[in-house]
Design an enzyme around this catalytic site. Sequence first.
Site, PDB file in Angstrom:
ATOM      1  N   ASP A  14      -2.463   1.509  35.255  1.00 51.98           N
ATOM      2  CA  ASP A  14      -1.034   1.796  35.398  1.00 51.98           C
ATOM      3  C   ASP A  14      -0.691   2.070  36.856  1.00 51.98           C
ATOM      4  O   ASP A  14      -1.486   2.679  37.587  1.00 51.98           O
ATOM      5  CB  ASP A  14      -0.677   3.018  34.530  1.00 51.98           C
ATOM      6  CG  ASP A  14       0.815   3.169  34.341  1.00 51.98           C
ATOM      7  OD1 ASP A  14       1.559   2.198  34.568  1.00 51.98           O
ATOM      8  OD2 ASP A  14       1.250   4.284  33.972  1.00 51.98           O
ATOM      9  N   SER A  23       0.679  -5.046  27.348  1.00 54.41           N
ATOM     10  CA  SER A  23       0.940  -4.514  26.011  1.00 54.41           C
ATOM     11  C   SER A  23       1.980  -5.360  25.281  1.00 54.41           C
ATOM     12  O   SER A  23       2.702  -6.166  25.877  1.00 54.41           O
ATOM     13  CB  SER A  23       1.437  -3.071  26.107  1.00 54.41           C
ATOM     14  OG  SER A  23       2.759  -3.034  26.627  1.00 54.41           O
ATOM     15  N   ASN A  30       5.233  -4.820  26.792  1.00 55.98           N
ATOM     16  CA  ASN A  30       5.478  -5.453  28.095  1.00 55.98           C
ATOM     17  C   ASN A  30       6.243  -6.764  27.993  1.00 55.98           C
ATOM     18  O   ASN A  30       6.809  -7.243  28.992  1.00 55.98           O
ATOM     19  CB  ASN A  30       4.164  -5.707  28.826  1.00 55.98           C
ATOM     20  CG  ASN A  30       3.508  -4.453  29.365  1.00 55.98           C
ATOM     21  OD1 ASN A  30       2.301  -4.403  29.574  1.00 55.98           O
ATOM     22  ND2 ASN A  30       4.300  -3.395  29.580  1.00 55.98           N
TER      23      ASN A  30
END
Length: 240
Positions: A14, A59, A62
Site C-alpha cells: 500500500d 483487489s 480496485n
Amino acid sequence: MPDILPVHLAIIMDGNGRWAKQRKMPRIMGHKKGVDVVNKVVRHASKLGIKYLSLFAFSMENWQRPGDEVSFLMRLLDEYIEKELNTILRENIRFTVTGNMEMIPEGTRNKLMNASDRSADNTGMTLNLALSYGGRAEIADAARQIARLAASGKLRPDDINEDNFLQFMYHPEIPDVDLLIRTSGELRISNFMLWRIAYSELYFTGKLWPDITEEDIDEAIEDFAGRTRRFGKTDDQVDI
C-alpha cells in the site's frame, strides 16, 4: 538472516499513489516504482528461504478506480510478467495467481496463466499474486461449490468442516498466513485472505510501499520471530 522464518509471508502493498503525490508525480509513477520494490522483495524472500510469498497486487474493489489508472496497472502487469518470467524460472520460483481471473483482460490473463503453467513444476518459493481478489468473494465462491455438491447429494452438510472447506478455496495447497505485513501506516486488513489470516501475526509499518527495502522485510520477520504464537493455548502449553 532471521532465526525463525514464516512459512507463508503475505504483504498488503500500500502507498504507491501517496508516494507519487508526495513527489508531485502522477499516481502511475508510484505504481512503476512499486514494481521495482516487488522485484527486490521477491528475490530477497526467495533467498531467505520463505516457502510462500503472497502479494496483494489488485483487489476486487480496485476495479472502481479511474479507467485510465486500471488500464495502466494491467499494462504494468503485462510488462512485469514479460520481464520477470525468465528470472522466475531460473530461480526455481513457482508462480500462481489468486483471484477472479475472468475480470482480467484476456491478453493479460493469458500471460499470467502461461507463467503459472511454465513454473508449475518449480520447487522453490511459491510467489502467489493476488489479482482481482477479495477475501469475502473467495469464501463465497467456496460456499457456492459446497452448496452445489450438497444439493446434488455428493456431500452431506454434517460432513463439512474447516479442513474440507479449505479444499474449495483458491489454491488450497497454500497454507495459512504466518506473517501479514501492511505498508503505508493503514491499520486495516482490506478484505485480504480472510480465511488464511485467522491466526496470522500482523505487522504494520508507516513506510510507503515504494520506500520498502529488504532491511524492512528483515525487521518485520525479526519481530515475528520474537512473538509467541499460542493458537488459543496458554503460555504453559506452548514452548516459550
